[in-house]
Motif scaffolding. Structure first.
Motif, PDB file in Angstrom:
ATOM      1  N   ALA A  23      32.171  44.967  39.185  1.00  0.00           N
ATOM      2  CA  ALA A  23      31.714  43.481  39.218  1.00  0.00           C
ATOM      3  C   ALA A  23      32.308  43.023  37.734  1.00  0.00           C
ATOM      4  N   CYS A  24      32.681  41.791  37.519  1.00  0.00           N
ATOM      5  CA  CYS A  24      33.011  41.189  36.195  1.00  0.00           C
ATOM      6  C   CYS A  24      32.410  40.075  36.129  1.00  0.00           C
ATOM      7  N   GLN A  25      32.163  39.644  34.536  1.00  0.00           N
ATOM      8  CA  GLN A  25      31.603  38.184  34.781  1.00  0.00           C
ATOM      9  C   GLN A  25      32.175  37.692  33.270  1.00  0.00           C
ATOM     10  N   ILE A  26      32.671  36.444  33.007  1.00  0.00           N
ATOM     11  CA  ILE A  26      33.092  36.060  31.987  1.00  0.00           C
ATOM     12  C   ILE A  26      32.295  34.615  31.846  1.00  0.00           C
ATOM     13  N   VAL A  27      31.404  34.592  30.675  1.00  0.00           N
ATOM     14  CA  VAL A  27      30.451  33.255  30.428  1.00  0.00           C
ATOM     15  C   VAL A  27      31.140  32.497  29.389  1.00  0.00           C
ATOM     16  N   GLY A  28      31.627  31.283  29.373  1.00  0.00           N
ATOM     17  CA  GLY A  28      31.763  30.582  28.228  1.00  0.00           C
ATOM     18  C   GLY A  28      31.045  29.358  28.106  1.00  0.00           C
ATOM     19  N   VAL A  29      30.461  29.018  26.883  1.00  0.00           N
ATOM     20  CA  VAL A  29      30.081  27.839  26.357  1.00  0.00           C
ATOM     21  C   VAL A  29      30.880  26.699  26.395  1.00  0.00           C
ATOM     22  N   THR A  30      30.974  25.720  27.122  1.00  0.00           N
ATOM     23  CA  THR A  30      32.187  25.184  27.353  1.00  0.00           C
ATOM     24  C   THR A  30      32.020  23.646  27.360  1.00  0.00           C
ATOM     25  N   GLY A  31      30.698  23.319  27.573  1.00  0.00           N
ATOM     26  CA  GLY A  31      30.309  21.710  27.834  1.00  0.00           C
ATOM     27  C   GLY A  31      31.111  21.306  28.975  1.00  0.00           C
ATOM     28  N   ASP A  32      31.945  20.207  28.470  1.00  0.00           N
ATOM     29  CA  ASP A  32      32.690  19.323  29.507  1.00  0.00           C
ATOM     30  C   ASP A  32      34.333  19.692  29.327  1.00  0.00           C
ATOM     31  N   ASP A  33      34.514  20.833  28.638  1.00  0.00           N
ATOM     32  CA  ASP A  33      36.004  20.902  28.323  1.00  0.00           C
ATOM     33  C   ASP A  33      36.710  21.142  29.637  1.00  0.00           C
ATOM     34  N   PRO A  34      37.692  20.332  29.908  1.00  0.00           N
ATOM     35  CA  PRO A  34      38.343  20.234  31.259  1.00  0.00           C
ATOM     36  C   PRO A  34      39.197  21.403  31.173  1.00  0.00           C
ATOM     37  N   GLU A  35      39.531  22.118  30.231  1.00  0.00           N
ATOM     38  CA  GLU A  35      40.529  23.156  30.290  1.00  0.00           C
ATOM     39  C   GLU A  35      39.645  24.710  30.488  1.00  0.00           C
ATOM     40  N   ALA A  36      38.536  24.556  30.575  1.00  0.00           N
ATOM     41  CA  ALA A  36      37.483  25.686  30.504  1.00  0.00           C
ATOM     42  C   ALA A  36      38.026  26.935  31.615  1.00  0.00           C
ATOM     43  N   SER A  37      38.014  26.282  32.746  1.00  0.00           N
ATOM     44  CA  SER A  37      38.303  26.880  34.077  1.00  0.00           C
ATOM     45  C   SER A  37      39.605  27.647  34.037  1.00  0.00           C
ATOM     46  N   VAL A  38      40.481  26.913  33.308  1.00  0.00           N
ATOM     47  CA  VAL A  38      41.788  27.197  33.257  1.00  0.00           C
ATOM     48  C   VAL A  38      41.958  28.441  32.384  1.00  0.00           C
ATOM     49  N   ARG A  39      40.991  28.429  31.362  1.00  0.00           N
ATOM     50  CA  ARG A  39      41.297  29.499  29.998  1.00  0.00           C
ATOM     51  C   ARG A  39      40.302  30.657  30.893  1.00  0.00           C
ATOM     52  N   LEU A  40      39.376  30.334  31.593  1.00  0.00           N
ATOM     53  CA  LEU A  40      38.630  31.551  32.095  1.00  0.00           C
ATOM     54  C   LEU A  40      39.498  32.393  32.968  1.00  0.00           C
ATOM     55  N   ALA A  41      40.128  31.673  33.880  1.00  0.00           N
ATOM     56  CA  ALA A  41      41.106  32.259  34.919  1.00  0.00           C
ATOM     57  C   ALA A  41      42.286  33.038  34.296  1.00  0.00           C
ATOM     58  N   SER A  42      42.913  32.331  33.148  1.00  0.00           N
ATOM     59  CA  SER A  42      43.525  33.098  32.246  1.00  0.00           C
ATOM     60  C   SER A  42      42.843  34.670  31.863  1.00  0.00           C
ATOM     61  N   ALA A  43      41.634  34.502  31.437  1.00  0.00           N
ATOM     62  CA  ALA A  43      41.138  35.892  31.041  1.00  0.00           C
ATOM     63  C   ALA A  43      40.902  36.692  32.251  1.00  0.00           C
ATOM     64  N   GLU A  44      40.826  36.258  33.432  1.00  0.00           N
ATOM     65  CA  GLU A  44      40.619  36.997  34.631  1.00  0.00           C
ATOM     66  C   GLU A  44      42.098  37.576  34.927  1.00  0.00           C
ATOM     67  N   ALA A  45      43.085  36.620  34.866  1.00  0.00           N
ATOM     68  CA  ALA A  45      44.441  37.408  35.116  1.00  0.00           C
ATOM     69  C   ALA A  45      44.886  38.455  34.037  1.00  0.00           C
ATOM     70  N   LEU A  46      44.382  38.333  32.549  1.00  0.00           N
ATOM     71  CA  LEU A  46      44.547  39.285  31.587  1.00  0.00           C
ATOM     72  C   LEU A  46      43.947  40.610  32.095  1.00  0.00           C
ATOM     73  N   VAL A  47      42.680  40.485  32.558  1.00  0.00           N
ATOM     74  CA  VAL A  47      41.899  41.994  33.202  1.00  0.00           C
ATOM     75  C   VAL A  47      42.725  42.585  33.906  1.00  0.00           C
ATOM     76  N   ARG A  48      43.309  41.833  34.913  1.00  0.00           N
ATOM     77  CA  ARG A  48      44.309  42.513  35.994  1.00  0.00           C
ATOM     78  C   ARG A  48      45.353  42.941  35.468  1.00  0.00           C
ATOM     79  N   VAL A  49      45.942  42.621  34.493  1.00  0.00           N
ATOM     80  CA  VAL A  49      47.102  43.222  33.804  1.00  0.00           C
ATOM     81  C   VAL A  49      46.759  44.532  33.124  1.00  0.00           C
ATOM     82  N   VAL A  50      45.485  44.323  32.491  1.00  0.00           N
ATOM     83  CA  VAL A  50      45.146  45.549  31.721  1.00  0.00           C
ATOM     84  C   VAL A  50      44.852  46.633  32.862  1.00  0.00           C
ATOM     85  N   GLU A  51      44.214  46.206  34.050  1.00  0.00           N
ATOM     86  CA  GLU A  51      44.076  47.141  35.248  1.00  0.00           C
ATOM     87  C   GLU A  51      45.125  47.828  35.644  1.00  0.00           C
ATOM     88  N   LYS A  52      46.191  47.114  35.942  1.00  0.00           N
ATOM     89  CA  LYS A  52      47.668  47.300  36.423  1.00  0.00           C
ATOM     90  C   LYS A  52      48.164  48.316  35.549  1.00  0.00           C
TER      91      LYS A  52
END
Length: 326
Positions: A23-52
């Motif tokens: 189980a993985c978790q990434i937590v960002g203090v982002t306030g109302d940054d509209p790009e925050a979810s996109v950035r964290l999704a990109s971070a998740e994608a990076l984890v999957r690249v590392v795993e692969k």
């Protein structure tokens, strides 16, 4: 090891997913940054690249392809090169107590597929065809980014991969503000979340997995737990676990059940938590006392809870103890 689960909404953006067998978790203090979810999704994608890239269980991973070409020079990607470079540097820093060439011994003791499959099927034990302790025989050529594994030698990066990846994630997201990456309990924490003096991180009780033995406050540091409490299985030669002692080629015989280390980075925490288990209580506490910026909490097989003296600056609370600072 687990992070506070109350990071739900408001100024926190949280991404939870499974990868790298945990189980993985990434937590960002982002306030109302509209790009925050996109950035964290990109971070998740990076984890999957590392795993692969680094998974030894995926026969198509780049690491598996490298292992299958032992005895040849192989040019590798920048990602695998960096991981291998950190692994070999870690072996040097620990004088071989950590050794990424234990793959043959892991397979011989039955850990030749994912842990879920190991649990579900009978286990046999084979003779180790090539003993571990071969990390010094791995040759590298930085000019061509090429690696030569001696015949019979294979690489397993399980001892550092999650902590190393957590570091990569935090530094990739650092411009967002405080961020924490938790990959199965291997953690990198940058900055300080609002309303806290640090990130609260609980240390699980290995004898009662739903309970905690301590609560730590961590900022701008890594924290990780290693132990023989979880990945264990029965073999015809007795109980085995996934921490191979490179000095013997066998599952480590140690009085440490779990070791939690706070260090300057996730990789260092991951690495030295493993080393603490391999060394045993007495040598582990002596090592921690000599290392600047490195502190640890050990839980022994007989239930004692011991910690290095410097850990007290991270301790918020200890929930019942047989032992203490050393």
């Amino acid at each position: 090891m687990r992070t506070d689960q109350r990071y739900q909404e408001g100024q926190f953006t949280v991404s939870r997913f499974r990868a790298m067998g945990c189980a993985c978790q990434i937590v960002g203090v982002t306030g109302d940054d509209p790009e925050a979810s996109v950035r964290l999704a990109s971070a998740e994608a990076l984890v999957r690249v590392v795993e692969k890239t680094l998974s030894r269980f995926d026969p198509e991973s780049e690491l598996s392809r490298l292992n299958n070409r032992a005895g040849q020079w192989v040019q590798v990607s920048p990602l695998l090169w960096s991981a291998l470079d950190h692994a070999l540097s870690s072996a040097r820093a620990t004088h071989g107590i950590y050794d990424p060439t234990v793959l043959g011994a892991l397979k011989a003791w039955g850990y030749n597929r994912s842990f879920e499959e190991v649990q579900a099927t009978p286990i046999w034990v084979e003779e180790v065809s090539s003993p571990p302790g071969r990390w010094q025989d791995v040759r590298t050529d930085p000019a061509t980014r090429s690696v030569f594994l001696p015949p019979g030698v294979g690489i397993d990066l399980g001892g550092i991969a999650k902590g190393w990846t957590a570091d990569i994630l935090c530094h990739a997201l650092a411009d967002m503000g405080p961020v924490l990456a938790d990959l199965g309990g291997d953690i990198c924490a940058l900055g300080v979340p609002p309303g806290h003096k640090a990130w609260p991180v609980a240390v699980a009780n290995p004898f009662q997995p739903e309970a905690d033995v301590a609560l730590l406050a961590v900022a701008n540091a890594g924290v990780a737990t290693s132990g023989v409490d979880f990945r264990r299985w029965a073999t015809p030669k007795g109980l085995a676990h996934h921490i191979i002692d490179p000095r013997t080629g066998k599952p480590a015989e140690t009085d440490v059940f779990t070791a939690t280390v706070v260090a300057p980075s996730g990789l260092q925490a991951d690495l030295f938590a493993l080393v603490c288990v391999l060394l045993g209580t007495e040598q582990a506490l002596a090592m921690l006392s000599r290392m600047e910026g490195m502190e640890g909490l050990l839980i022994t097989k007989d239930g004692r809870i011991l910690w290095s003296r410097g850990l007290e600056r991270y301790l918020i609370e200890v929930y019942g103890t047989k032992g203490g600072g050393a």
